[in-house]
Design a protein around this motif. Structure first.
Motif, PDB file in Angstrom:
ATOM      1  N   THR A 161      40.161  -6.442  36.611  1.00 11.73           N
ATOM      2  CA  THR A 161      41.580  -6.206  36.780  1.00 11.73           C
ATOM      3  C   THR A 161      42.184  -5.724  35.375  1.00 11.73           C
ATOM      4  N   LEU A 162      41.688  -6.581  34.443  1.00 11.72           N
ATOM      5  CA  LEU A 162      42.328  -6.416  33.108  1.00 11.72           C
ATOM      6  C   LEU A 162      41.504  -5.021  32.227  1.00 11.72           C
ATOM      7  N   ASN A 163      40.317  -4.719  33.003  1.00 16.18           N
ATOM      8  CA  ASN A 163      39.318  -3.464  32.331  1.00 16.18           C
ATOM      9  C   ASN A 163      38.980  -2.688  33.675  1.00 16.18           C
ATOM     10  N   PRO A 164      40.026  -2.216  34.062  1.00 18.00           N
ATOM     11  CA  PRO A 164      39.742  -1.618  35.399  1.00 18.00           C
ATOM     12  C   PRO A 164      38.629  -0.056  35.249  1.00 18.00           C
ATOM     13  N   GLY A 165      38.619   0.561  34.307  1.00 18.25           N
ATOM     14  CA  GLY A 165      37.675   1.447  34.026  1.00 18.25           C
ATOM     15  C   GLY A 165      36.371   1.343  33.574  1.00 18.25           C
ATOM     16  N   MET A 166      36.050   0.014  33.209  1.00 15.74           N
ATOM     17  CA  MET A 166      34.717  -0.575  32.885  1.00 15.74           C
ATOM     18  C   MET A 166      33.685  -0.864  33.833  1.00 15.74           C
ATOM     19  N   ASN A 167      32.502  -0.744  33.538  1.00 16.81           N
ATOM     20  CA  ASN A 167      31.767  -1.186  34.703  1.00 16.81           C
ATOM     21  C   ASN A 167      31.180  -2.451  34.461  1.00 16.81           C
ATOM     22  N   PHE A 168      31.170  -3.553  35.319  1.00 17.03           N
ATOM     23  CA  PHE A 168      30.768  -4.689  35.327  1.00 17.03           C
ATOM     24  C   PHE A 168      29.764  -4.781  36.369  1.00 17.03           C
ATOM     25  N   LEU A 169      28.502  -4.667  36.211  1.00 24.45           N
ATOM     26  CA  LEU A 169      27.396  -4.663  37.279  1.00 24.45           C
ATOM     27  C   LEU A 169      26.763  -5.987  37.397  1.00 24.45           C
ATOM     28  N   VAL A 170      26.489  -6.180  38.701  1.00 24.40           N
ATOM     29  CA  VAL A 170      26.112  -7.731  39.274  1.00 24.40           C
ATOM     30  C   VAL A 170      24.586  -7.349  39.836  1.00 24.40           C
ATOM     31  N   ARG A 171      23.425  -7.799  39.386  1.00 19.45           N
ATOM     32  CA  ARG A 171      22.135  -7.301  39.968  1.00 19.45           C
ATOM     33  C   ARG A 171      21.522  -8.799  40.454  1.00 19.45           C
ATOM     34  N   GLU A 172      21.221  -8.884  41.463  1.00 19.56           N
ATOM     35  CA  GLU A 172      20.466 -10.108  41.989  1.00 19.56           C
ATOM     36  C   GLU A 172      19.036  -9.942  42.155  1.00 19.56           C
ATOM     37  N   PRO A 209      45.302 -10.402  24.447  1.00 17.98           N
ATOM     38  CA  PRO A 209      44.083 -11.023  24.084  1.00 17.98           C
ATOM     39  C   PRO A 209      42.895 -10.151  24.421  1.00 17.98           C
ATOM     40  N   TRP A 210      41.685 -10.846  23.783  1.00 19.99           N
ATOM     41  CA  TRP A 210      40.541  -9.997  23.718  1.00 19.99           C
ATOM     42  C   TRP A 210      40.328  -9.540  25.136  1.00 19.99           C
ATOM     43  N   ARG A 211      40.495 -10.398  26.089  1.00 19.50           N
ATOM     44  CA  ARG A 211      39.915 -10.150  27.408  1.00 19.50           C
ATOM     45  C   ARG A 211      40.133  -8.680  27.864  1.00 19.50           C
ATOM     46  N   ALA A 212      41.488  -8.260  27.500  1.00 22.38           N
ATOM     47  CA  ALA A 212      42.020  -7.251  28.288  1.00 22.38           C
ATOM     48  C   ALA A 212      41.551  -5.873  27.316  1.00 22.38           C
ATOM     49  N   ARG A 213      40.970  -6.340  26.257  1.00 25.44           N
ATOM     50  CA  ARG A 213      40.379  -5.083  25.226  1.00 25.44           C
ATOM     51  C   ARG A 213      38.984  -4.991  25.193  1.00 25.44           C
ATOM     52  N   LEU A 214      38.186  -5.602  26.391  1.00 19.67           N
ATOM     53  CA  LEU A 214      37.005  -5.461  26.308  1.00 19.67           C
ATOM     54  C   LEU A 214      36.329  -3.941  26.247  1.00 19.67           C
ATOM     55  N   SER A 215      36.964  -2.881  27.003  1.00 15.55           N
ATOM     56  CA  SER A 215      36.553  -1.705  27.223  1.00 15.55           C
ATOM     57  C   SER A 215      36.767  -0.923  25.915  1.00 15.55           C
ATOM     58  N   GLN A 216      37.341  -1.672  25.031  1.00 16.17           N
ATOM     59  CA  GLN A 216      37.502  -0.795  23.571  1.00 16.17           C
ATOM     60  C   GLN A 216      36.048  -0.982  22.816  1.00 16.17           C
ATOM     61  N   SER A 217      35.418  -2.064  23.407  1.00 10.17           N
ATOM     62  CA  SER A 217      34.353  -2.305  22.549  1.00 10.17           C
ATOM     63  C   SER A 217      32.953  -2.354  22.944  1.00 10.17           C
ATOM     64  N   VAL A 218      32.997  -2.342  24.484  1.00  9.02           N
ATOM     65  CA  VAL A 218      31.785  -2.536  25.453  1.00  9.02           C
ATOM     66  C   VAL A 218      31.895  -1.565  26.681  1.00  9.02           C
ATOM     67  N   ARG A 219      31.019  -0.676  26.621  1.00 14.47           N
ATOM     68  CA  ARG A 219      30.999   0.302  28.108  1.00 14.47           C
ATOM     69  C   ARG A 219      30.636  -0.415  29.085  1.00 14.47           C
ATOM     70  N   GLU A 220      29.604  -1.323  29.056  1.00 14.60           N
ATOM     71  CA  GLU A 220      29.212  -1.673  30.258  1.00 14.60           C
ATOM     72  C   GLU A 220      28.845  -2.973  30.096  1.00 14.60           C
ATOM     73  N   PHE A 221      28.899  -4.095  31.172  1.00 13.33           N
ATOM     74  CA  PHE A 221      28.324  -5.478  31.204  1.00 13.33           C
ATOM     75  C   PHE A 221      27.440  -5.164  32.455  1.00 13.33           C
ATOM     76  N   ARG A 222      26.393  -6.136  32.367  1.00 13.46           N
ATOM     77  CA  ARG A 222      25.396  -6.125  33.376  1.00 13.46           C
ATOM     78  C   ARG A 222      24.944  -7.623  33.580  1.00 13.46           C
ATOM     79  N   PHE A 223      25.157  -8.179  34.534  1.00  6.60           N
ATOM     80  CA  PHE A 223      24.720  -9.645  34.895  1.00  6.60           C
ATOM     81  C   PHE A 223      23.602  -9.697  35.910  1.00  6.60           C
TER      82      PHE A 223
END
Length: 120
Positions: free
Chosen positions: A40-51, A1-15
């Protein structure tokens, strides 16, 4: 599924959000219910949450594609959790079409880069 391949197309997500503001409710729910799953599906990818403390701050999802600094930013004020889920899929598809996105090997998520070369 696409969810496990996010790191193939996006380097980083910021929320970016104020979790107490009503316009951030969907993004807050998305992070609460899906962050660990995507990480968990993309362990090497950055998912940053900023409040942000400003109650009028517009919640935003940003995607950075590969190493060329190409970014895509969307104001997600009033979005539902499902709409944000769909947006992440759309951002993934944009990254796949980007001429700057380099194809990544399956192990890239685990080791960050290829540490070995196949035997000839």
């Amino acid at each position: 599924p696409w969810r496990a391949r996010l790191s193939q197309s996006v380097r980083e997500f910021r929320f970016l959000l104020n979790p107490r503001a009503p316009q951030s409710a969907g993004l807050t729910a998305f992070i609460t219910n899906n962050y660990q799953f995507f990480k968990t599906l993309n362990p090497g990818m950055n998912f940053l949450v900023r409040e942000y403390p400003d109650a009028t701050f517009k919640p935003t999802v940003e995607a950075e594609y590969d190493d060329f600094g190409e970014e895509h930013s969307v104001d997600v004020s009033g979005f539902s959790e499902k709409q944000i889920f769909d947006l992440m899929r759309e951002m993934h598809e944009i990254g796949l079409k980007s001429p700057h996105t380099r194809p990544r090997q399956p192990l890239d998520d685990i080791v960050g880069e290829r540490l070995f070369k196949p035997a000839n």
